[in-house]
Motif scaffolding. Structure first.
Motif, mmCIF file in Angstrom:
data_model
loop_
_atom_site.group_PDB
_atom_site.id
_atom_site.type_symbol
_atom_site.label_atom_id
_atom_site.label_comp_id
_atom_site.label_asym_id
_atom_site.label_seq_id
_atom_site.Cartn_x
_atom_site.Cartn_y
_atom_site.Cartn_z
ATOM 1 N N ALA A 1 0.826 -1.208 0.000
ATOM 2 C CA ALA A 1 0.000 0.000 0.000
ATOM 3 C C ALA A 1 0.861 1.260 0.000
ATOM 4 N N LYS A 2 1.955 1.231 0.767
ATOM 5 C CA LYS A 2 2.843 2.395 0.865
ATOM 6 C C LYS A 2 3.465 2.723 -0.490
ATOM 7 N N GLN A 3 3.830 1.699 -1.246
ATOM 8 C CA GLN A 3 4.428 1.909 -2.566
ATOM 9 C C GLN A 3 3.417 2.516 -3.528
ATOM 10 N N ILE A 4 2.209 1.974 -3.528
ATOM 11 C CA ILE A 4 1.161 2.458 -4.435
ATOM 12 C C ILE A 4 0.832 3.916 -4.143
ATOM 13 N N GLU A 5 0.724 4.245 -2.863
ATOM 14 C CA GLU A 5 0.410 5.621 -2.479
ATOM 15 C C GLU A 5 1.530 6.585 -2.878
ATOM 16 N N GLU A 6 2.771 6.112 -2.836
ATOM 17 C CA GLU A 6 3.902 6.964 -3.216
ATOM 18 C C GLU A 6 3.861 7.282 -4.711
ATOM 19 N N PHE A 7 3.544 6.293 -5.538
ATOM 20 C CA PHE A 7 3.427 6.537 -6.975
ATOM 21 C C PHE A 7 2.307 7.541 -7.246
ATOM 22 N N TRP A 8 1.176 7.371 -6.579
ATOM 23 C CA TRP A 8 0.062 8.287 -6.823
ATOM 24 C C TRP A 8 0.388 9.695 -6.329
ATOM 25 N N ARG A 9 1.142 9.792 -5.248
ATOM 26 C CA ARG A 9 1.539 11.109 -4.742
ATOM 27 C C ARG A 9 2.391 11.851 -5.762
ATOM 28 N N MET A 10 3.289 11.129 -6.447
ATOM 29 C CA MET A 10 4.098 11.742 -7.494
ATOM 30 C C MET A 10 3.228 12.229 -8.649
ATOM 31 N N ALA A 11 2.179 11.453 -8.975
ATOM 32 C CA ALA A 11 1.270 11.858 -10.042
ATOM 33 C C ALA A 11 0.534 13.137 -9.654
ATOM 34 N N SER A 12 0.125 13.233 -8.401
ATOM 35 C CA SER A 12 -0.592 14.421 -7.919
ATOM 36 C C SER A 12 0.313 15.651 -7.928
ATOM 37 N N ILE A 13 1.572 15.462 -7.525
ATOM 38 C CA ILE A 13 2.513 16.587 -7.501
ATOM 39 C C ILE A 13 2.813 17.066 -8.915
ATOM 40 N N ALA A 14 3.044 16.138 -9.842
ATOM 41 C CA ALA A 14 3.325 16.505 -11.234
ATOM 42 C C ALA A 14 2.134 17.230 -11.846
ATOM 43 N N ALA A 15 0.923 16.768 -11.541
ATOM 44 C CA ALA A 15 -0.285 17.410 -12.063
ATOM 45 C C ALA A 15 -0.418 18.827 -11.520
ATOM 46 N N TYR A 16 -0.139 18.995 -10.229
ATOM 47 C CA TYR A 16 -0.230 20.320 -9.617
ATOM 48 C C TYR A 16 0.770 21.291 -10.255
ATOM 49 N N LYS A 17 2.004 20.838 -10.457
ATOM 50 C CA LYS A 17 3.043 21.701 -11.020
ATOM 51 C C LYS A 17 2.719 22.121 -12.442
ATOM 52 N N ASN A 18 1.905 21.333 -13.138
ATOM 53 C CA ASN A 18 1.559 21.652 -14.525
ATOM 54 C C ASN A 18 0.112 22.110 -14.662
ATOM 55 N N ASN A 19 -0.474 22.563 -13.538
ATOM 56 C CA ASN A 19 -1.828 23.136 -13.524
ATOM 57 C C ASN A 19 -2.887 22.189 -14.070
ATOM 58 N N CYS A 20 -2.734 20.895 -13.789
ATOM 59 C CA CYS A 20 -3.701 19.901 -14.260
ATOM 60 C C CYS A 20 -4.379 19.167 -13.106
ATOM 61 N N ASP A 21 -4.125 19.603 -11.871
ATOM 62 C CA ASP A 21 -4.621 18.847 -10.720
ATOM 63 C C ASP A 21 -6.144 18.834 -10.604
ATOM 64 N N GLN A 22 -6.838 19.764 -11.283
ATOM 65 C CA GLN A 22 -8.292 19.777 -11.243
ATOM 66 C C GLN A 22 -8.915 18.845 -12.277
ATOM 67 N N LYS A 23 -8.116 18.382 -13.228
ATOM 68 C CA LYS A 23 -8.613 17.482 -14.272
ATOM 69 C C LYS A 23 -8.407 16.037 -13.812
ATOM 70 N N VAL A 24 -9.318 15.572 -12.968
ATOM 71 C CA VAL A 24 -9.154 14.289 -12.287
ATOM 72 C C VAL A 24 -8.994 13.130 -13.267
ATOM 73 N N ASN A 25 -9.881 13.048 -14.253
ATOM 74 C CA ASN A 25 -9.826 11.937 -15.215
ATOM 75 C C ASN A 25 -8.555 11.976 -16.054
ATOM 76 N N THR A 26 -8.118 13.184 -16.392
ATOM 77 C CA THR A 26 -6.896 13.333 -17.182
ATOM 78 C C THR A 26 -5.676 12.893 -16.378
ATOM 79 N N PHE B 1 2.708 15.700 -19.226
ATOM 80 C CA PHE B 1 1.905 16.880 -18.933
ATOM 81 C C PHE B 1 2.353 18.076 -19.778
ATOM 82 N N GLU B 2 3.653 18.191 -20.010
ATOM 83 C CA GLU B 2 4.153 19.270 -20.864
ATOM 84 C C GLU B 2 3.687 19.078 -22.299
ATOM 85 N N GLU B 3 3.690 17.841 -22.783
ATOM 86 C CA GLU B 3 3.202 17.553 -24.141
ATOM 87 C C GLU B 3 1.728 17.915 -24.266
#
Length: 280
Positions: A181-206, A242-244
């Motif tokens: 569980a800890k590993q899975i949550e860490e991967f998802w946390r990285m996805a959330s951080i990358a989305a936030y940095k590229n202004n995509c964190d509100q696009k949940v499905n994307t 996200f940049e693409e």
């Protein structure tokens, strides 16, 4: 010539972060990859230095004695030694996490150091081991079984204990390769951080679609070459995707190829300037 010591506000130009939230997110990324390289005492010193770097995000100008005193008071007399703090700084320097600049008083005598926290790299440079074994194939099941638990009395929880914050569709894919569980949550946390940095964190499905695609790409790479830090590599893939998407959106809005090139050059120049300390 060394910097002149003074109030922390005069070092505003050395900050590489837009705000405290971005700074904290970058610290989390650094620790998610390199936390094991620091002892418990060194981590205490590092986290206290991070707190001293909150007023000007990513910039601290506190004396070592001041930092140690704050730790001593917080832990009711059980602080860390000066040598422990210096070892932490040496490790952080080697990893590229911080830059240390000397300051001097008006009379030329040495004053406290300026600690400047750096951005977490989009993709980590290859380590010596990776350079020596470029074609080595990683055994995923063996890698998972050999992972060590650092904290005493920790219980390894499988994917069924994964936080509700992580989408089930993401968990169902990651669990076959990283079942904890800890590993899975860490991967998802990285996805959330990358989305936030590229202004995509509100696009949940994307964000979910990009995270799943990026993870599949990571697994493909791990089957053909050695990946020292899968989480960091995953973050690099996410950022690129996200940049693409950003430039694809420009194209859909009707911008020409020439205009897209302009935005691309502007984007990378802006990134380069953001990562370079500004001198006043």
């Amino acid at each position: 010539m060394n910097l002149k010591s003074g109030r922390i506000e005069q070092f505003q130009g050395y900050s590489q972060f837009k705000n405290l939230k971005e700074f904290n997110a970058n610290v989390e990324m650094w620790l998610s990859v390199h936390k094991k390289k620091f002892s418990k005492g060194e981590l205490v010193g590092l986290k206290r230095l991070v707190r001293f770097a909150a007023k000007i995000p990513g910039v601290a100008n506190a004396k070592i004695g001041t930092v140690l005193k704050a730790i001593h008071e917080e832990y009711n007399g059980n602080g860390i030694s000066r040598s422990t703090f210096k070892r932490m700084i040496a490790k952080a320097l080697e990893l590229g996490m911080i830059t240390v600049l000397e300051t001097e008083r008006k009379n030329g005598s040495q004053s406290s150091n300026l600690y400047v926290f750096n951005h977490f790299p989009k993709s980590e440079p290859p380590t010596k081991e990776k350079l020596n074994h470029p074609n080595k194939t990683i055994n995923l099941s063996k890698a998972n079984k050999n992972q060590k638990i650092n904290k005493r009395n920790d219980t390894v929880l499988d994917y069924t204990y994964t936080s509700d914050r992580v989408p089930e569709s993401f968990t169902s894919i990651v669990k076959y390769f990283f079942p904890e569980a800890k590993q899975i949550e860490e991967f998802w946390r990285m996805a959330s951080i990358a989305a936030y940095k590229n202004n995509c964190d509100q696009k949940v499905n994307t964000v979910l679609a990009v995270a799943i695609h990026s993870f599949k790409q990571l697994i493909g790479k791990m089957k053909t070459r050695a990946i020292a830090n899968p989480v960091a590599y995953f973050y690099g893939i996410l950022t690129k995707k996200f940049e693409e998407m950003y430039f694809e959106d420009l194209f859909k809005m009707g911008f020409s190829a020439e205009e897209n090139d302009f935005f691309m050059n502007f984007f990378y120049k802006k990134e380069k300037n953001r990562l370079t300390p500004r001198f006043s």
